[in-house]
Design an enzyme around this catalytic site. Structure first.
Site, PDB file in Angstrom:
ATOM      1  N   CYS A  70      13.862  21.238  22.087  1.00  0.00           N
ATOM      2  CA  CYS A  70      15.055  21.753  21.423  1.00  0.00           C
ATOM      3  C   CYS A  70      16.294  21.012  21.926  1.00  0.00           C
ATOM      4  CB  CYS A  70      15.184  23.240  21.704  1.00  0.00           C
ATOM      5  SG  CYS A  70      15.576  23.543  23.424  1.00  0.00           S
TER       6      CYS A  70
ATOM      7  N   ASP B  52       7.071  22.767  23.438  1.00  0.00           N
ATOM      8  CA  ASP B  52       7.821  21.521  23.516  1.00  0.00           C
ATOM      9  C   ASP B  52       7.313  20.669  24.679  1.00  0.00           C
ATOM     10  OD1 ASP B  52       9.309  22.169  21.350  1.00  0.00           O
ATOM     11  OD2 ASP B  52      10.991  22.985  22.484  1.00  0.00           O
TER      12      ASP B  52
ATOM     13  N   CYS C  14      13.984  26.024  28.715  1.00  0.00           N
ATOM     14  CA  CYS C  14      14.327  24.684  28.221  1.00  0.00           C
ATOM     15  C   CYS C  14      14.747  23.800  29.404  1.00  0.00           C
ATOM     16  CB  CYS C  14      15.443  24.760  27.199  1.00  0.00           C
ATOM     17  SG  CYS C  14      15.202  26.036  25.952  1.00  0.00           S
TER      18      CYS C  14
ATOM     19  N   CYS D  67       7.131  27.421  24.327  1.00  0.00           N
ATOM     20  CA  CYS D  67       7.518  27.000  22.977  1.00  0.00           C
ATOM     21  C   CYS D  67       6.714  25.802  22.499  1.00  0.00           C
ATOM     22  CB  CYS D  67       9.000  26.651  22.960  1.00  0.00           C
ATOM     23  SG  CYS D  67       9.370  25.280  24.064  1.00  0.00           S
TER      24      CYS D  67
HETATM   25 FE1  FES Z   1      11.392  24.639  23.718  1.00  0.00          FE
HETATM   26 FE2  FES Z   1      13.951  24.773  24.366  1.00  0.00          FE
HETATM   27  S1  FES Z   1      12.906  25.934  22.853  1.00  0.00           S
HETATM   28  S2  FES Z   1      12.406  23.588  25.268  1.00  0.00           S
END
Ligand code: FES
Length: 153
Positions: free
Chosen positions: A64, A37, A108, A35
């Site tokens: 997230c 992140d 995540c 994602c």
């Molecule tokens: Fe990226 Fe949860 S959607 S860490």
């Protein structure tokens, strides 16, 4: 699942141990290929009963709600653990009381696990000086020192 989401909501309402740690002994940073992140975790060790244990842990995330909630729970759960014990914690272990990570949210939790492992692995933790703010590094023109470790599976 509903229960998990409400617990994530509660953890998000008051995230614990968020922010850089100036006197940290170790720091780990990872990015999620799933994602995009990112998470950074800082650890501070102390001696307890002749063992080196985690005294404090903190984190910063561009992630997230689930990643932030897991990191919040994990930083509390890590207190008093040896590096060896911490190394064996899975993403699910780190989620603690939040409950079972839904399949779509496993990565995540793995973002938190990855940041922790990166901080614990001495070969990855070559910096003698802990890194500072993740936000500052990301916005900096020369983001040297950021170590992005893609998470496998
Ligand atoms: Fe990226 Fe949860 S959607 S860490």
């Amino acid at each position: 699942m509903h229960d998990f989401e409400s617990k994530v909501g509660e953890a998000m309402a008051a995230p614990q141990n968020q922010g850089e740690m100036a006197d940290a002994d170790a720091v780990g940073t990872v990015g999620s290929p799933e994602c995009g992140d990112m998470m950074r975790m800082w650890l501070k060790f102390t001696e307890k009963d002749g063992k080196k244990v985690i005294d404090r842990a903190s984190f910063q995330a561009f992630g997230c709600q689930t990643a932030i909630a897991v990191a919040s729970v994990a930083t509390k759960l890590l207190q008093g653990k040896t590096a060896e014990e911490a190394r064996h914690l899975s993403a699910q272990d780190l989620a603690g009381d939040l409950g079972t990570l839904p399949p779509m949210k496993i990565h995540c939790g793995q973002l938190v696990e990855g940041a922790l492992r990166n901080a614990l692995d001495p070969s990855e933790t070559t910096q003698t000086k802990p890194q500072n703010s993740l936000i500052a590094d990301i916005h900096s023109a020369k983001p040297q020192g950021i170590r992005i470790v893609p998470l496998t599976d």
